[in-house]
Design a protein around this motif. Structure first.
Motif, mmCIF file in Angstrom:
data_model
loop_
_atom_site.group_PDB
_atom_site.id
_atom_site.type_symbol
_atom_site.label_atom_id
_atom_site.label_comp_id
_atom_site.label_asym_id
_atom_site.label_seq_id
_atom_site.Cartn_x
_atom_site.Cartn_y
_atom_site.Cartn_z
ATOM 1 N N VAL A 274 0.840 -1.205 0.000
ATOM 2 C CA VAL A 274 0.000 0.000 0.000
ATOM 3 C C VAL A 274 0.872 1.251 0.000
ATOM 4 C CG1 VAL A 274 -1.700 1.324 1.318
ATOM 5 C CG2 VAL A 274 -1.889 -1.176 1.161
ATOM 6 N N GLY A 275 1.907 1.260 0.827
ATOM 7 C CA GLY A 275 2.829 2.382 0.921
ATOM 8 C C GLY A 275 4.199 1.869 1.316
ATOM 9 N N ILE A 276 5.233 2.638 0.992
ATOM 10 C CA ILE A 276 6.584 2.153 1.278
ATOM 11 C C ILE A 276 7.515 3.331 1.522
ATOM 12 C CG2 ILE A 276 7.330 2.101 -1.151
ATOM 13 C CD1 ILE A 276 8.680 -0.666 -0.357
ATOM 14 N N GLN A 277 8.519 3.109 2.361
ATOM 15 C CA GLN A 277 9.510 4.142 2.671
ATOM 16 C C GLN A 277 10.834 3.460 2.963
ATOM 17 O OE1 GLN A 277 9.178 7.547 2.848
ATOM 18 N NE2 GLN A 277 11.252 7.888 3.536
ATOM 19 N N ASP A 278 11.912 3.979 2.370
ATOM 20 C CA ASP A 278 13.217 3.438 2.718
ATOM 21 C C ASP A 278 13.677 4.044 4.036
ATOM 22 O OD1 ASP A 278 14.005 6.058 1.452
ATOM 23 O OD2 ASP A 278 15.989 5.271 1.949
ATOM 24 N N LEU A 279 14.600 3.375 4.698
ATOM 25 C CA LEU A 279 15.173 3.897 5.936
ATOM 26 C C LEU A 279 16.554 4.451 5.625
ATOM 27 C CD1 LEU A 279 12.867 2.073 7.070
ATOM 28 C CD2 LEU A 279 14.295 1.765 9.096
ATOM 29 N N GLY A 280 16.641 5.768 5.554
ATOM 30 C CA GLY A 280 17.916 6.435 5.314
ATOM 31 C C GLY A 280 18.256 7.287 6.503
ATOM 32 N N ALA A 281 18.494 8.585 6.257
ATOM 33 C CA ALA A 281 18.763 9.500 7.357
ATOM 34 C C ALA A 281 17.590 9.490 8.328
ATOM 35 C CB ALA A 281 18.986 10.908 6.812
ATOM 36 N N ALA A 282 17.889 9.424 9.606
ATOM 37 C CA ALA A 282 16.918 9.389 10.704
ATOM 38 C C ALA A 282 16.219 8.049 10.845
ATOM 39 C CB ALA A 282 15.900 10.517 10.602
ATOM 40 N N GLY A 283 16.546 7.069 10.012
ATOM 41 C CA GLY A 283 16.096 5.701 10.224
ATOM 42 C C GLY A 283 14.618 5.532 10.471
ATOM 43 N N LEU A 284 14.297 4.787 11.530
ATOM 44 C CA LEU A 284 12.891 4.505 11.858
ATOM 45 C C LEU A 284 12.128 5.768 12.226
ATOM 46 C CD1 LEU A 284 12.782 1.208 13.949
ATOM 47 C CD2 LEU A 284 11.358 1.760 11.977
ATOM 48 N N SER A 285 12.805 6.756 12.790
ATOM 49 C CA SER A 285 12.130 8.016 13.121
ATOM 50 C C SER A 285 11.522 8.623 11.870
ATOM 51 C CB SER A 285 13.124 9.009 13.742
ATOM 52 O OG SER A 285 13.578 8.550 14.983
ATOM 53 N N CYS A 286 12.286 8.592 10.794
ATOM 54 C CA CYS A 286 11.811 9.155 9.535
ATOM 55 C C CYS A 286 10.734 8.273 8.908
ATOM 56 C CB CYS A 286 12.979 9.326 8.576
ATOM 57 S SG CYS A 286 12.501 9.956 6.956
ATOM 58 N N ALA A 287 11.011 6.979 8.817
ATOM 59 C CA ALA A 287 10.088 6.087 8.113
ATOM 60 C C ALA A 287 8.709 6.075 8.759
ATOM 61 C CB ALA A 287 10.670 4.677 8.071
ATOM 62 N N THR A 288 8.650 5.955 10.070
ATOM 63 C CA THR A 288 7.348 5.867 10.732
ATOM 64 C C THR A 288 6.605 7.192 10.691
ATOM 65 O OG1 THR A 288 8.438 6.269 12.870
ATOM 66 C CG2 THR A 288 8.013 3.977 12.246
ATOM 67 N N SER A 289 7.302 8.290 10.968
ATOM 68 C CA SER A 289 6.612 9.585 11.017
ATOM 69 C C SER A 289 6.178 10.034 9.623
ATOM 70 C CB SER A 289 7.496 10.650 11.666
ATOM 71 O OG SER A 289 8.688 10.852 10.938
ATOM 72 N N GLU A 290 7.004 9.797 8.602
ATOM 73 C CA GLU A 290 6.618 10.210 7.248
ATOM 74 C C GLU A 290 5.509 9.337 6.688
ATOM 75 O OE1 GLU A 290 9.783 10.852 4.500
ATOM 76 O OE2 GLU A 290 10.464 12.663 5.556
#
Length: 749
Positions: A274-290
């Protein structure tokens, strides 16, 4: 260890937290408290600190970057623009191409191999996250002085990292640049770009929608490498006296990434995501919040379920870790089993770590206690926005008044010949084969053009010949002299390079490398460069699909030259009609397209011969650039030219030399009326290219140029085994080759 849970945080407002050590300013920490209505937990503080960093939030740059959306309209090709992992453009025949350029500057200075390698890995994951198969990478590089001992530490490691990661992924490296300048000594620029191909219907976005859908973390286990790395380090002037600013650089595993690519593409093919996000800068903080903020807004995550390499990691460290080769997917419950089966098939660890909720909060739990309870938009999108003060530097007028056009010029043919050889053997103008030979440029069998061509070109469809071309360019010397014009010159050169290959420019991505935004001089450079780039894109009809800002490229008070790197993507209907740079056929006529003026400010000649930077950069005429592009594309399509090379750094003599060496033939040049030999050879006027024209096509070609108002001057012929300027000098190709090819191996070999 006592955990700072949400409930405990509300009850203990006076507990001191290390907000300053994590890179937050006092007013930013106060804003976090205001948003939450309480002090943050340790985990929340970790998330806000990395997501509100300069690298992730663009807090100093977004007020200027909005010009790209406000000023430059999308064209018919634009499918996905700014705000996603990467931009997407329509290239015809049902195909879409996604591309982006990003920076990994600071990590690459700390640990060159892994910094550069993980830069490649990160940009490739951005491409995967859009639903595309990666097909090529590019690497624009800026290093310190070529003869400085630290450059000998950094450059070989960076090149080995780019090659080691990209080659292992099986991705051809088809373009980029290598520029040396002392201003980059403590702050080398390692920019990485990637291109991916997909069908229109395969585009995926980073959003978590649908309450009850599962959040799956898959890929490598989470470790302690890169905790706060890119985000924290890129938020401050580099200072090795501060341990908090020297985090472990991420460690890459290209073979794990290759499995991740294939696993992800198979899941896409079966419509499982349904949706996808890579984990780069800020890791899980970025992926989950975005993911949460771009979707319905609610998400619950169980941090205990995150697969770890190090069981001693705290929840804050897990949230901040920038371990590589990880992605986060949102999957409907009835498709989870199949998604996990595909991951198992590819030997990729996958774990359900949460689910989408019908609320508007991101809630994260650890050992049964709620440690994060935030509105995800406040983390991912509503960070600080700074209108940093900026002003034209007090030294700018004096710099521009120090006119390079007044520097002493060669007065004899012998001096002219000596300066030509000095230019061709200088580190910036010399062959970069020592670098590019370490990259696999032709793996997968679809590379049509690669370094040292003007643009890299990849075949998209084997049956029809559809292809795409990409070029990256940027001249920090020009931009130091005039940021507005310098940014437009970067755009113009990339645009010209793509057109010279025969492809039609469609859109751009950028990587904007500057010093400290807290310096009004730097912010003026940044604001002017953005204004110039936006105005230029509007005039050329090339929208900005996305990009990257890298600030704090500065040591003490010494900032790098402002260096906006511009990547232009173009499309060609049939790669068989591509135009290489090589002069292959003796007897073909050489034509110089465009006007040549006395323009030496920021030129390679002024740097090599006089170690000088001053004056004004070449003027920009974007309508002329557009016309030149149309002529080059039409001539390529209709078979009127066999070779084309844009004129940029080093001027005509540099371009002719590269084309002669590439084709193994010499050239006899004649100085046109109205020009002296020096200006003819060394001027860096923009809007120019040199082409080789078969004699049978001369009339048709010159008629086309004349009818459309583009100056076309016959300046020579492909002939012999030397580069000869009639009435001035001749240099045997063997001598030219030795001078041009020997410099970089002698420095780094």
């Amino acid at each position: 260890m006592t955990l700072d849970t949400v409930k405990h945080a509300s009850a203990t407002p006076d507990v001191e937290l290390p907000w300053k050590e994590l890179g937050l300013k006092e007013d930013e920490y106060a804003k976090v408290r205001e948003i939450l209505g309480r002090r943050p937990t340790g985990a929340e503080l970790a998330m806000y600190s990395v997501m509100w960093s300069e690298h992730c939030s663009y807090k100093s740059s977004k007020v200027h970057l909005k010009q790209f959306g406000d000023k430059v309209p999308a064209n018919d090709a634009m499918l996905v623009g700014i705000g996603e992992n990467a931009g997407v453009v329509d290239v015809g025949q049902g195909y879409a191409v996604t591309f982006k350029v990003e920076s990994h500057n600071h990590p690459s200075y700390v640990e060159p191999y892994q910094g550069a390698a993980t830069g490649v890995g990160g940009i490739v994951r951005d491409i995967i996250a859009m639903g595309a198969r990666p097909v090529a990478v590019v690497d624009p590089l800026r290093m310190g002085a070529a003869d400085h001992p630290d450059t000998r530490r950094v450059l070989p490691g960076v090149v080995a990292g780019i090659g080691g990661y990209g080659n292992s992924l099986g991705l051809p490296n088809i373009g980029g640049e290598l520029v040396f300048d002392a201003c980059y000594q403590g702050n080398p620029l390692v920019n990485a770009g990637a291109i991916g191909v997909m069908r229109h219907e395969d585009i995926h976005l980073a959003k978590a929608s649908g309450p009850g859908n599962k959040v799956i973390l898959y890929g490598a286990r989470t470790g302690g490498d890169g905790i706060g790395g890119a985000s924290i380090l890129a938020s401050e002037t580099f200072d090795d006296t501060k341990p908090s600013k020297r985090p472990a650089v991420q460690v890459g595993d290209p073979f794990q990434e290759k499995l991740l690519i294939e696993c992800t593409l198979e899941a896409f093919a079966e419509k499982l995501v349904v949706g996808i996000q890579d984990l780069g800068a800020a890791g899980l903080s970025c992926a989950t919040s975005e993911l949460a903020s771009n979707g319905s807004g609610g998400m619950r995550v169980e941090l205990d379920d995150v697969p770890l390499r190090d069981s001693t990691l705290s929840p804050e460290e897990i949230l901040m870790s920038e371990s590589q080769e990880r992605m986060c997917a949102v999957v409907e419950p009835d498709k989870v089993e199949r998604f996990l089966a595909i991951c198992e098939k590819w030997d990729v660890i996958a774990t359900v770590v949460g689910e989408v909720t019908d609320g508007d909060r991101l809630e994260i739990f650890w050992h049964g206690e709620k440690i994060v309870d935030v509105d995800p938009r406040t983390v991912a999108h509503d960070g600080p926005v700074y209108n940093r003060p900026f002003a034209r530097p007090s030294w700018q007028d004096a710099l521009q008044a120090d006119d390079a056009n007044k520097l002493p010029r060669p007065t004899t043919p012998e001096q002219l010949r000596e300066q030509v050889l000095a230019l061709l053997s200088s580190p910036n103008q010399a062959s970069k084969a020592w670098v590019t030979d370490q990259y696999d440029r032709f793996v997968q069998g679809n590379t049509v053009l690669a370094q040292p061509e003007d643009a890299g070109m990849i075949r998209v469809n084997e049956e029809t010949g559809l292809g795409v071309a990409i070029a990256t360019d940027g001249n920090g010397r020009f931009t130091k002299l005039d940021p507005y014009t310098g940014a437009q010159l970067a755009l113009a050169e990339s645009y010209r390079n793509v057109a010279a290959s025969g492809a039609k420019p469609l859109a751009i991505s950028d990587c904007l490398n500057f010093g400290s935004p807290e310096d009004p001089d730097v912010m003026w450079q940044f604001a002017e460069a953005i204004r110039g780039l936006a105005d230029g894109c509007l005039q050329l009809g090339t929208p900005v699909t996305g990009g990257n800002v890298s600030l704090y490229n500065q040591t003490g008070d010494a900032a790098i030259h402002p260096t906006p790197v511009v990547a232009v993507l173009g499309v060609i209907d049939d790669v068989a009609r591509r135009t290489p740079i090589a002069f292959k056929e003796e007897g073909q006529l050489l034509y110089l397209l465009g006007d040549t003026h006395e323009e030496f400010g920021g030129s390679a000649w002024s740097q090599v011969v006089h170690d000088h930077l001053g004056g004004l950069p070449p003027k920009v005429d974007l309508e002329r650039e557009r016309l030149l592009g149309e002529i080059l594309i039409s001539a390529s399509r209709d078979g009127m030219i066999d070779a084309a090379h844009d004129l940029s750094d080093g001027g005509l003599v540099q371009a002719v030399t590269e084309s002669c060496l590439r084709g193994g033939n010499g050239a006899r040049l004649v100085v046109p009326d109205g020009l002296d030999a020096f200006t003819f050879l060394f001027s860096e006027s923009a809007g120019r290219a040199v082409v080789s024209v078969p004699r049978s096509e001369e009339l048709r070609f010159t008629d086309m140029c004349g009818a459309r108002g583009l100056p076309a001057t016959r300046v020579g012929v492909v002939d012999g085994e030397e580069i000869e300027v009639q009435g001035e000098f001749g240099i045997p190709l063997s001598e030219v080759a030795e001078a041009h090819r020997g410099t970089i191996p002698a420095l780094f070999g």
